[in-house]
Design a protein around this motif. Sequence first.
Motif: not given
Length: 160
Positions: A18, A21, A108, A151
């Motif tokens: 991650v 991210k 994240k 996201k």
Amino acid sequence: MSNLTHVDASGSANMVDVNSKAETVRVATAEAFIYMSQATIDEVLAHQNKKGDVLTTAKIAGIMAAKKCSDLIPLCHPLMLSQVDVDIEVQAEQLRLRVTSLCKLSGKTGVEMEALTAVSVAALTLFDMCKASDPNMRIEGMRVLSKSGGKTGDWQHPNT
């Protein structure tokens, strides 16, 4: 196999990287229900359970479980949770207790599994502490209610 997030190119299980991210505030809520007899609900409310303070013990168990989620669920990331709340609402008319959780961090990866683990272990603790009074109890309806951050942004269960 490259489309699978938890499997590498050789087919072996791996924890997702991650690092790339974005760090965002992430929040998830979850719920579960434990159904029990009216007599057992009355015993819990009157603090007359032989094992002690059922509601407080279940809340603490749920909080502890959220913090240990990565030890229980393979490939979950260990997270630095900034908030974990567990609440237990007596819904006597439905002969049940509603267990809810909220997990939050700035990070994240999401906290849905931590929220689910919290309600699951809190409900299991309620069952354990009350099973002598009501061995017919049942746990149902465990689900994520909402999540935010990351996201994919915000999401809410359509039946809430």
